[in-house]
Design a protein around this motif. Structure first.
Motif, PDB file in Angstrom:
ATOM      1  N   VAL A   1       8.889  -9.638  -2.361  1.00 51.73           N
ATOM      2  CA  VAL A   1      10.147 -10.397  -2.369  1.00 51.73           C
ATOM      3  C   VAL A   1      11.132  -9.813  -1.368  1.00 51.73           C
ATOM      4  O   VAL A   1      11.777 -10.549  -0.608  1.00 51.73           O
ATOM      5  CB  VAL A   1      10.767 -10.424  -3.788  1.00 51.73           C
ATOM      6  N   ARG A   2      11.259  -8.505  -1.360  1.00 58.16           N
ATOM      7  CA  ARG A   2      12.203  -7.854  -0.464  1.00 58.16           C
ATOM      8  C   ARG A   2      11.728  -7.874   1.001  1.00 58.16           C
ATOM      9  O   ARG A   2      12.520  -7.698   1.908  1.00 58.16           O
ATOM     10  CB  ARG A   2      12.439  -6.414  -0.912  1.00 58.16           C
ATOM     11  N   GLN A   3      10.441  -8.085   1.186  1.00 59.51           N
ATOM     12  CA  GLN A   3       9.884  -8.131   2.541  1.00 59.51           C
ATOM     13  C   GLN A   3       8.648  -9.030   2.544  1.00 59.51           C
ATOM     14  O   GLN A   3       8.143  -9.402   1.480  1.00 59.51           O
ATOM     15  CB  GLN A   3       9.506  -6.730   3.013  1.00 59.51           C
ATOM     16  N   ILE A   4       8.163  -9.370   3.722  1.00 55.49           N
ATOM     17  CA  ILE A   4       6.958 -10.179   3.845  1.00 55.49           C
ATOM     18  C   ILE A   4       5.747  -9.318   3.497  1.00 55.49           C
ATOM     19  O   ILE A   4       5.565  -8.237   4.049  1.00 55.49           O
ATOM     20  CB  ILE A   4       6.825 -10.758   5.268  1.00 55.49           C
ATOM     21  N   ASN A   5       4.932  -9.803   2.581  1.00 54.24           N
ATOM     22  CA  ASN A   5       3.768  -9.032   2.152  1.00 54.24           C
ATOM     23  C   ASN A   5       2.718  -8.995   3.256  1.00 54.24           C
ATOM     24  O   ASN A   5       2.414 -10.019   3.880  1.00 54.24           O
ATOM     25  CB  ASN A   5       3.180  -9.670   0.886  1.00 54.24           C
ATOM     26  N   GLU A   6       2.153  -7.821   3.508  1.00 52.96           N
ATOM     27  CA  GLU A   6       1.186  -7.649   4.592  1.00 52.96           C
ATOM     28  C   GLU A   6      -0.123  -8.389   4.313  1.00 52.96           C
ATOM     29  O   GLU A   6      -0.772  -8.894   5.230  1.00 52.96           O
ATOM     30  CB  GLU A   6       0.902  -6.160   4.800  1.00 52.96           C
ATOM     31  N   PHE A   7      -0.542  -8.456   3.056  1.00 51.16           N
ATOM     32  CA  PHE A   7      -1.823  -9.081   2.718  1.00 51.16           C
ATOM     33  C   PHE A   7      -1.744 -10.606   2.773  1.00 51.16           C
ATOM     34  O   PHE A   7      -2.601 -11.268   3.355  1.00 51.16           O
ATOM     35  CB  PHE A   7      -2.285  -8.617   1.333  1.00 51.16           C
TER      36      PHE A   7
ATOM     37  N   CYS B   1      -4.872  -5.912  -4.137  1.00 55.56           N
ATOM     38  CA  CYS B   1      -4.853  -6.296  -2.723  1.00 55.56           C
ATOM     39  C   CYS B   1      -3.440  -6.552  -2.242  1.00 55.56           C
ATOM     40  O   CYS B   1      -3.057  -6.170  -1.127  1.00 55.56           O
ATOM     41  CB  CYS B   1      -5.725  -7.535  -2.507  1.00 55.56           C
ATOM     42  N   VAL B   2      -2.640  -7.194  -3.076  1.00 57.54           N
ATOM     43  CA  VAL B   2      -1.255  -7.489  -2.702  1.00 57.54           C
ATOM     44  C   VAL B   2      -0.447  -6.201  -2.585  1.00 57.54           C
ATOM     45  O   VAL B   2       0.396  -6.054  -1.692  1.00 57.54           O
ATOM     46  CB  VAL B   2      -0.611  -8.447  -3.736  1.00 57.54           C
ATOM     47  N   LEU B   3      -0.726  -5.241  -3.489  1.00 52.78           N
ATOM     48  CA  LEU B   3      -0.001  -3.969  -3.461  1.00 52.78           C
ATOM     49  C   LEU B   3      -0.542  -3.006  -2.411  1.00 52.78           C
ATOM     50  O   LEU B   3       0.053  -1.957  -2.174  1.00 52.78           O
ATOM     51  CB  LEU B   3      -0.055  -3.311  -4.844  1.00 52.78           C
ATOM     52  N   GLY B   4      -1.691  -3.331  -1.788  1.00 47.11           N
ATOM     53  CA  GLY B   4      -2.239  -2.483  -0.740  1.00 47.11           C
ATOM     54  C   GLY B   4      -3.181  -1.403  -1.226  1.00 47.11           C
ATOM     55  O   GLY B   4      -3.576  -0.527  -0.438  1.00 47.11           O
ATOM     56  N   PHE B   5      -3.580  -1.419  -2.528  1.00 46.72           N
ATOM     57  CA  PHE B   5      -4.501  -0.420  -3.058  1.00 46.72           C
ATOM     58  C   PHE B   5      -5.955  -0.763  -2.742  1.00 46.72           C
ATOM     59  O   PHE B   5      -6.820   0.100  -2.772  1.00 46.72           O
ATOM     60  CB  PHE B   5      -4.322  -0.266  -4.572  1.00 46.72           C
ATOM     61  N   CYS B   6      -6.232  -2.036  -2.483  1.00 45.93           N
ATOM     62  CA  CYS B   6      -7.570  -2.495  -2.108  1.00 45.93           C
ATOM     63  C   CYS B   6      -7.455  -3.402  -0.892  1.00 45.93           C
ATOM     64  O   CYS B   6      -6.381  -3.931  -0.593  1.00 45.93           O
ATOM     65  CB  CYS B   6      -8.234  -3.254  -3.264  1.00 45.93           C
ATOM     66  N   LYS B   7      -8.560  -3.613  -0.222  1.00 48.51           N
ATOM     67  CA  LYS B   7      -8.574  -4.455   0.960  1.00 48.51           C
ATOM     68  C   LYS B   7      -9.543  -5.607   0.765  1.00 48.51           C
ATOM     69  O   LYS B   7     -10.617  -5.451   0.172  1.00 48.51           O
ATOM     70  CB  LYS B   7      -8.962  -3.647   2.205  1.00 48.51           C
TER      71      LYS B   7
ATOM     72  N   ILE C   1      -4.624  -1.811 -13.934  1.00 46.56           N
ATOM     73  CA  ILE C   1      -4.600  -3.035 -13.115  1.00 46.56           C
ATOM     74  C   ILE C   1      -6.012  -3.575 -12.912  1.00 46.56           C
ATOM     75  O   ILE C   1      -6.239  -4.792 -12.964  1.00 46.56           O
ATOM     76  CB  ILE C   1      -3.927  -2.763 -11.755  1.00 46.56           C
ATOM     77  N   GLU C   2      -6.982  -2.664 -12.703  1.00 47.26           N
ATOM     78  CA  GLU C   2      -8.369  -3.099 -12.501  1.00 47.26           C
ATOM     79  C   GLU C   2      -8.912  -3.840 -13.714  1.00 47.26           C
ATOM     80  O   GLU C   2      -9.741  -4.751 -13.576  1.00 47.26           O
ATOM     81  CB  GLU C   2      -9.247  -1.884 -12.192  1.00 47.26           C
ATOM     82  N   ASN C   3      -8.475  -3.461 -14.898  1.00 46.69           N
ATOM     83  CA  ASN C   3      -8.953  -4.091 -16.128  1.00 46.69           C
ATOM     84  C   ASN C   3      -8.261  -5.420 -16.423  1.00 46.69           C
ATOM     85  O   ASN C   3      -8.666  -6.125 -17.357  1.00 46.69           O
ATOM     86  CB  ASN C   3      -8.766  -3.144 -17.318  1.00 46.69           C
TER      87      ASN C   3
END
Length: 310
Positions: free
Chosen positions: A56-62, A115-121, A104-106
């Motif tokens: 929200v505060r910035q454009i998400n990279e994913f 993926c949105v948070l950048g923990f996975c690709k 989160i994985e569960n």
């Protein structure tokens, strides 16, 4: 226990269902001895806060898009008001990172969140994530030019049309005047100046329905248009026809005739109002009778290229 506002000792205020309640005699605020148990996991607040900062505060990279609070609520499955409260919450307790990621994985859509948070690709957002971040564009219905006019042949057929009922007479009068439906409905015989051959629209009426009263009319002074139109001989003939027809129906029906709206032009044979819906929607038979194809009452064009009358 002490009051959260004035820090005074609380007095016991009885026990209900095994829970002790307290009352501050100064602030009149009630407290429960039972500790508050959140209906959600504390990690949900963390996820919301991180999504808020990264989307929200910035454009998400994913996703390469900027999100809204509502989109976060759809992703996490919580109510909008809860997400809005958690997004601005800064004083969150410290947590274990590994437990947080495992939580989160569960989750059902945990991989999308990671993926949105950048923990996975991932190569691209999933189908469910695309439904959230990309709004479905509504098909906009283009407006149609309302400044349509009758052809010369249609106008002459309208002038020479023999009148057989009141709805036809009101339709012809309104079409010849070129006025609004709301204006012609509110006209009274007292609004007509036979010497100057003019008609003035001094009121607009609104129809409402109540179960005990049925349909009743409210005159709305704040919406008065106060327009004045010139009258031709044909218009005066139609007005005179309506006036004579009202007198004839009143004598014929007697007490069954509704005298409340006797002075109005736009009434049925029994004295009840001809509503704006009936004038706008139920005129196809008159159009076919006069072979009128010009849609001078239309407002919007529908998807199947037909017209919706206002």
């Amino acid at each position: 226990m002490k009051c959260e506002i004035c820090d005074r000792e609380l007095a016991k205020n009885g026990i209900k269902n095994g829970v002790q309640y307290y009352l501050c005699t100064h602030c009149k605020k009630s407290y429960s001895g039972k500790p508050h148990k959140a209906s959600h996991h504390i990690f949900e607040e963390y996820i919301t806060r991180l999504l808020f900062l990264n989307c929200v505060r910035q454009i998400n990279e994913f996703t390469q898009t900027k999100w809204t609070i509502n989109q976060i609520a759809r992703l996490l499955g919580h109510h909008h008001r809860d997400i809005d409260k958690w997004a601005y919450k800064k004083d969150l307790p410290k947590i274990n990172r590994n437990e947080f990621i495992k939580y989160i994985e569960n989750r059902e859509n945990g991989f999308d969140i990671l993926c949105v948070l950048g923990f996975c690709k991932a190569t691209a957002p999933s189908e469910n994530l695309n439904k959230i971040i990309h709004r479905k564009e509504r098909e906009r219905i283009p407006k149609v030019d309302t400044n349509c006019h009758l052809s010369e042949a249609e106008y002459f057929r309208l002038i020479n049309m023999p009148l057989t009922n009141r709805r036809e007479a009101v339709f012809v009068l309104g079409a010849l005047l070129g006025c609004r439906t709301s204006e012609i409905i509110g006209v009274k015989y007292s609004d007509i100046n036979y010497i100057e051959k003019t008609i003035r629209f001094n009121r607009i009426v609104n129809f409402e329905y109540k179960k005990e009263k049925g349909i009743y009319v409210i005159e709305q002074d704040r919406l008065i248009t106060n327009r004045k139109y010139p009258l031709t001989d044909r218009m005066l003939e139609v007005i005179k026809w309506l006036e004579i027809d009202s007198e004839r129906n009143c004598q014929k029906l007697g007490q069954a005739f509704n005298m409340q709206y006797y002075d109005f032009l736009c009434i049925k044979e029994n004295g009840d109002f001809i509503t704006s819906f009936a004038l706008n929607k139920h005129t196809q038979d008159i159009r076919e009778k006069l072979n009128i194809t010009s849609e001078f009452n239309c407002r919007y064009k529908l998807k199947d290229n037909t017209y919706n009358e206002a």
